[in-house]
Write a protein that holds these residues in place. Structure first.
Motif, PDB file in Angstrom:
ATOM      1  N   LEU A 182       0.834  -1.205   0.000  1.00 57.05           N
ATOM      2  CA  LEU A 182       0.000   0.000   0.000  1.00 57.05           C
ATOM      3  C   LEU A 182       0.867   1.253   0.000  1.00 57.05           C
ATOM      4  CD1 LEU A 182      -2.533   1.758   0.434  1.00 57.05           C
ATOM      5  CD2 LEU A 182      -2.491   1.091   2.849  1.00 57.05           C
ATOM      6  N   LYS A 183       1.912   1.257   0.834  1.00 55.40           N
ATOM      7  CA  LYS A 183       2.782   2.427   0.929  1.00 55.40           C
ATOM      8  C   LYS A 183       3.551   2.690  -0.368  1.00 55.40           C
ATOM      9  CE  LYS A 183       4.923   3.131   4.904  1.00 55.40           C
ATOM     10  NZ  LYS A 183       5.783   2.885   6.089  1.00 55.40           N
ATOM     11  N   LYS A 184       3.788   1.635  -1.152  1.00 57.54           N
ATOM     12  CA  LYS A 184       4.506   1.789  -2.415  1.00 57.54           C
ATOM     13  C   LYS A 184       3.573   2.200  -3.551  1.00 57.54           C
ATOM     14  CE  LYS A 184       8.142  -1.527  -1.231  1.00 57.54           C
ATOM     15  NZ  LYS A 184       8.711  -2.876  -1.517  1.00 57.54           N
ATOM     16  N   SER A 185       2.278   2.124  -3.313  1.00 59.61           N
ATOM     17  CA  SER A 185       1.314   2.488  -4.349  1.00 59.61           C
ATOM     18  C   SER A 185       1.099   4.000  -4.339  1.00 59.61           C
ATOM     19  CB  SER A 185      -0.015   1.761  -4.111  1.00 59.61           C
ATOM     20  OG  SER A 185      -0.736   2.363  -3.039  1.00 59.61           O
ATOM     21  N   CYS A 186       0.168   4.452  -5.164  1.00 54.54           N
ATOM     22  CA  CYS A 186      -0.139   5.882  -5.205  1.00 54.54           C
ATOM     23  C   CYS A 186      -1.118   6.284  -4.109  1.00 54.54           C
ATOM     24  CB  CYS A 186      -0.713   6.263  -6.575  1.00 54.54           C
ATOM     25  SG  CYS A 186      -2.256   5.417  -6.974  1.00 54.54           S
ATOM     26  N   LEU A 187      -1.522   5.307  -3.287  1.00 55.13           N
ATOM     27  CA  LEU A 187      -2.463   5.581  -2.202  1.00 55.13           C
ATOM     28  C   LEU A 187      -1.714   5.864  -0.900  1.00 55.13           C
ATOM     29  CD1 LEU A 187      -5.018   2.718  -2.933  1.00 55.13           C
ATOM     30  CD2 LEU A 187      -5.170   5.110  -3.653  1.00 55.13           C
ATOM     31  N   ARG A 188      -2.437   6.395   0.067  1.00 55.45           N
ATOM     32  CA  ARG A 188      -1.849   6.760   1.366  1.00 55.45           C
ATOM     33  C   ARG A 188      -2.604   6.045   2.482  1.00 55.45           C
ATOM     34  NH1 ARG A 188      -2.804  11.194   5.022  1.00 55.45           N
ATOM     35  NH2 ARG A 188      -0.889  11.980   5.993  1.00 55.45           N
ATOM     36  N   PRO A 189      -1.888   5.362   3.394  1.00 54.60           N
ATOM     37  CA  PRO A 189      -2.568   4.728   4.524  1.00 54.60           C
ATOM     38  C   PRO A 189      -3.376   5.750   5.324  1.00 54.60           C
ATOM     39  CG  PRO A 189      -0.239   4.110   4.453  1.00 54.60           C
ATOM     40  CD  PRO A 189      -0.418   5.223   3.476  1.00 54.60           C
ATOM     41  N   ASP A 190      -4.421   5.290   6.005  1.00 51.28           N
ATOM     42  CA  ASP A 190      -5.214   6.188   6.835  1.00 51.28           C
ATOM     43  C   ASP A 190      -5.261   5.664   8.266  1.00 51.28           C
ATOM     44  OD1 ASP A 190      -6.937   4.031   6.685  1.00 51.28           O
ATOM     45  OD2 ASP A 190      -8.615   5.150   5.807  1.00 51.28           O
ATOM     46  N   ILE A 191      -6.073   6.292   9.091  1.00 49.00           N
ATOM     47  CA  ILE A 191      -6.163   5.921  10.505  1.00 49.00           C
ATOM     48  C   ILE A 191      -6.641   4.483  10.671  1.00 49.00           C
ATOM     49  CG2 ILE A 191      -8.506   6.857  10.738  1.00 49.00           C
ATOM     50  CD1 ILE A 191      -5.788   6.973  13.445  1.00 49.00           C
ATOM     51  N   VAL A 192      -7.519   4.011   9.771  1.00 53.04           N
ATOM     52  CA  VAL A 192      -8.021   2.635   9.838  1.00 53.04           C
ATOM     53  C   VAL A 192      -6.879   1.651   9.602  1.00 53.04           C
ATOM     54  CG1 VAL A 192      -9.583   0.955   8.772  1.00 53.04           C
ATOM     55  CG2 VAL A 192     -10.338   3.318   9.108  1.00 53.04           C
ATOM     56  N   THR A 193      -6.026   1.939   8.628  1.00 48.21           N
ATOM     57  CA  THR A 193      -4.876   1.084   8.338  1.00 48.21           C
ATOM     58  C   THR A 193      -4.005   0.907   9.575  1.00 48.21           C
ATOM     59  OG1 THR A 193      -4.826   2.198   6.158  1.00 48.21           O
ATOM     60  CG2 THR A 193      -3.031   0.685   6.676  1.00 48.21           C
ATOM     61  N   TYR A 194      -3.647   2.027  10.169  1.00 48.70           N
ATOM     62  CA  TYR A 194      -2.726   1.976  11.314  1.00 48.70           C
ATOM     63  C   TYR A 194      -3.372   1.367  12.554  1.00 48.70           C
ATOM     64  CZ  TYR A 194       1.011   4.519   8.996  1.00 48.70           C
ATOM     65  OH  TYR A 194       2.038   4.873   8.150  1.00 48.70           O
ATOM     66  N   THR A 195      -4.619   1.701  12.817  1.00 47.20           N
ATOM     67  CA  THR A 195      -5.292   1.149  13.996  1.00 47.20           C
ATOM     68  C   THR A 195      -5.390  -0.366  13.891  1.00 47.20           C
ATOM     69  OG1 THR A 195      -6.568   3.179  14.290  1.00 47.20           O
ATOM     70  CG2 THR A 195      -7.388   1.204  15.392  1.00 47.20           C
ATOM     71  N   THR A 196      -5.701  -0.872  12.692  1.00 47.34           N
ATOM     72  CA  THR A 196      -5.784  -2.318  12.481  1.00 47.34           C
ATOM     73  C   THR A 196      -4.449  -2.991  12.767  1.00 47.34           C
ATOM     74  OG1 THR A 196      -7.483  -2.009  10.768  1.00 47.34           O
ATOM     75  CG2 THR A 196      -6.322  -4.114  10.795  1.00 47.34           C
ATOM     76  N   LEU A 197      -3.362  -2.402  12.263  1.00 42.50           N
ATOM     77  CA  LEU A 197      -2.041  -2.986  12.461  1.00 42.50           C
ATOM     78  C   LEU A 197      -1.574  -2.873  13.909  1.00 42.50           C
ATOM     79  CD1 LEU A 197      -0.347  -1.735   9.184  1.00 42.50           C
ATOM     80  CD2 LEU A 197      -0.792  -4.121   9.796  1.00 42.50           C
ATOM     81  N   ILE A 198      -1.910  -1.768  14.568  1.00 42.82           N
ATOM     82  CA  ILE A 198      -1.552  -1.595  15.981  1.00 42.82           C
ATOM     83  C   ILE A 198      -2.232  -2.667  16.828  1.00 42.82           C
ATOM     84  CG2 ILE A 198      -1.961  -0.111  17.992  1.00 42.82           C
ATOM     85  CD1 ILE A 198      -1.305   2.284  16.146  1.00 42.82           C
ATOM     86  N   LYS A 199      -3.521  -2.881  16.585  1.00 45.38           N
ATOM     87  CA  LYS A 199      -4.258  -3.900  17.342  1.00 45.38           C
ATOM     88  C   LYS A 199      -3.693  -5.295  17.070  1.00 45.38           C
ATOM     89  CE  LYS A 199      -8.737  -1.608  17.884  1.00 45.38           C
ATOM     90  NZ  LYS A 199     -10.186  -1.666  17.569  1.00 45.38           N
ATOM     91  N   ALA A 200      -3.328  -5.551  15.814  1.00 51.28           N
ATOM     92  CA  ALA A 200      -2.770  -6.854  15.458  1.00 51.28           C
ATOM     93  C   ALA A 200      -1.428  -7.074  16.158  1.00 51.28           C
ATOM     94  CB  ALA A 200      -2.605  -6.954  13.948  1.00 51.28           C
ATOM     95  N   SER A 201      -0.601  -6.031  16.214  1.00 46.64           N
ATOM     96  CA  SER A 201       0.705  -6.133  16.875  1.00 46.64           C
ATOM     97  C   SER A 201       0.544  -6.425  18.359  1.00 46.64           C
ATOM     98  CB  SER A 201       1.493  -4.834  16.680  1.00 46.64           C
ATOM     99  OG  SER A 201       1.710  -4.571  15.314  1.00 46.64           O
ATOM    100  N   ILE A 202      -0.391  -5.731  18.981  1.00 47.25           N
ATOM    101  CA  ILE A 202      -0.614  -5.918  20.412  1.00 47.25           C
ATOM    102  C   ILE A 202      -1.171  -7.306  20.690  1.00 47.25           C
ATOM    103  CG2 ILE A 202      -2.061  -5.152  22.334  1.00 47.25           C
ATOM    104  CD1 ILE A 202      -1.699  -2.286  21.183  1.00 47.25           C
ATOM    105  N   LYS A 203      -2.088  -7.758  19.844  1.00 42.30           N
ATOM    106  CA  LYS A 203      -2.655  -9.102  20.002  1.00 42.30           C
ATOM    107  C   LYS A 203      -1.568 -10.160  19.916  1.00 42.30           C
ATOM    108  CE  LYS A 203      -6.250 -12.105  18.051  1.00 42.30           C
ATOM    109  NZ  LYS A 203      -7.276 -12.229  16.972  1.00 42.30           N
ATOM    110  N   ASN A 204      -0.540  -9.873  19.116  1.00 40.64           N
ATOM    111  CA  ASN A 204       0.573 -10.798  18.949  1.00 40.64           C
ATOM    112  C   ASN A 204       1.664 -10.598  20.001  1.00 40.64           C
ATOM    113  OD1 ASN A 204       1.640 -12.955  17.359  1.00 40.64           O
ATOM    114  ND2 ASN A 204       3.108 -11.538  16.426  1.00 40.64           N
ATOM    115  N   GLY A 205       1.420  -9.655  20.939  1.00 39.91           N
ATOM    116  CA  GLY A 205       2.379  -9.415  22.014  1.00 39.91           C
ATOM    117  C   GLY A 205       3.555  -8.546  21.622  1.00 39.91           C
ATOM    118  N   ASN A 206       3.430  -7.828  20.506  1.00 38.57           N
ATOM    119  CA  ASN A 206       4.539  -7.016  20.009  1.00 38.57           C
ATOM    120  C   ASN A 206       4.240  -5.531  20.239  1.00 38.57           C
ATOM    121  OD1 ASN A 206       6.730  -5.933  18.681  1.00 38.57           O
ATOM    122  ND2 ASN A 206       6.563  -7.263  16.889  1.00 38.57           N
ATOM    123  N   THR A 207       4.430  -5.093  21.474  1.00 43.61           N
ATOM    124  CA  THR A 207       4.162  -3.704  21.824  1.00 43.61           C
ATOM    125  C   THR A 207       5.117  -2.751  21.118  1.00 43.61           C
ATOM    126  OG1 THR A 207       3.383  -4.420  24.001  1.00 43.61           O
ATOM    127  CG2 THR A 207       3.882  -2.088  23.749  1.00 43.61           C
TER     128      THR A 207
END
Length: 268
Positions: free
Chosen positions: A115-140
């Motif tokens: 996504l970051k390499k495309s012509c599009l730009r991540p938004d708050i939904v992108t980051y919130t999803t990844l933050i929650k996934a990282s925390i769920k996996n124990g990767n603070t």
């Protein structure tokens, strides 16, 4: 409902693909029943089917979502006039969420990098999803890196992003870092909510710091900006537990009285 099979049959029918079948059910082509260009599915149609497959919660559903995602051209490419519609931000976010829910964090990050390499730009939904996934996996640490990355590209983290990381820090007994994030929230005009205070108070209580837990509660109660937030049964219950841990039973009873006067009903 995650009925991706029906959604994919509808897509095939709109495309005029009479050869498509799923679970032994053959698609009836809609070709010839209207303007062929108006009948062709657009990106939104594909996103609906993609979301249904990703939310199915099964390997078959995720595999179908991946196949659909990979079949759509990237938005940075020159797409042919006739062909599948290009991915948009919703497409990427849906696939990231699908991988995250399946516990496939690395695949989710792979889609994020694309996504970051495309012509599009991540938004708050992108980051919130990844933050929650990282925390769920124990990767603070990864979650904190994502928070910094979000701020670096000019996206203001919201209360959900902050609370997710604060909860993870409190669970790891990293209370000073959690408090620093609350200070950062206030500086960037993201108002802490009752959940924010509940996370900090419970973290202090778990760390055997009932005194600071009570101090935080009383400080927020005396501040007109946060006083209303503290009229919450979970916060009062934590404060009462802190007073009991200190052996201050009179204060615990006084907190019960205050809670009733504030109209907060105790837990049954």
């Amino acid at each position: 409902r995650g009925d991706y099979q029906s959604a994919m049959r509808v897509l095939a029918a709109m495309e005029g693909n009479a050869e498509f079948s799923m679970d032994g059910k053959r698609t009836l082509s809609w070709s010839g029943k209207g303007d062929p260009f108006n009948m062709m599915p657009d990106t939104r149609c594909y996103n609906i089917a993609l979301a249904a497959a990703a939310k199915r919660g099964t390997k078959e559903g995720l595999d179908a979502a991946v196949e659909m995602f990979e079949s759509m051209p990237d938005p940075s490419l020159n797409n042919p006039i006739v062909g599948l519609p290009a991915k948009n931000l919703v497409t990427y976010n849906t696939m990231i969420n699908g991988y995250a829910n399946a516990g496939q964090d690395q695949s989710a990050y792979g889609v994020f990098q694309r996504l970051k390499k495309s012509c599009l730009r991540p938004d708050i939904v992108t980051y919130t999803t990844l933050i929650k996934a990282s925390i769920k996996n124990g990767n603070t640490e990864k979650a904190l890196d994502l928070l910094d990355d979000m701020k670096w590209i000019g996206i203001q983290p919201d209360i959900v992003s902050y609370n997710s990381i604060i909860e993870s820090l409190c669970n790891a007994n990293r209370l000073f870092e959690a408090k620093d994030l609350v200070n950062e929230m206030e500086m960037t005009r993201v108002s802490p909510d009752s959940m924010t205070y509940g996370l900090l108070m419970k973290g202090l209580l778990r760390a055997n710091k009932p005194g600071p837990c009570l101090t935080l509660f009383e400080s927020a109660c005396s501040d007109q900006r946060t006083a209303e937030l503290m009229e919450n049964v979970q916060l009062y219950t934590t404060a009462i537990s802190a007073a009991a841990s200190l052996g201050d039973h009179e204060r615990a009873l006084e907190l019960v009285s205050r809670m009733k006067r504030a109209g907060v009903k105790p837990n049954k």
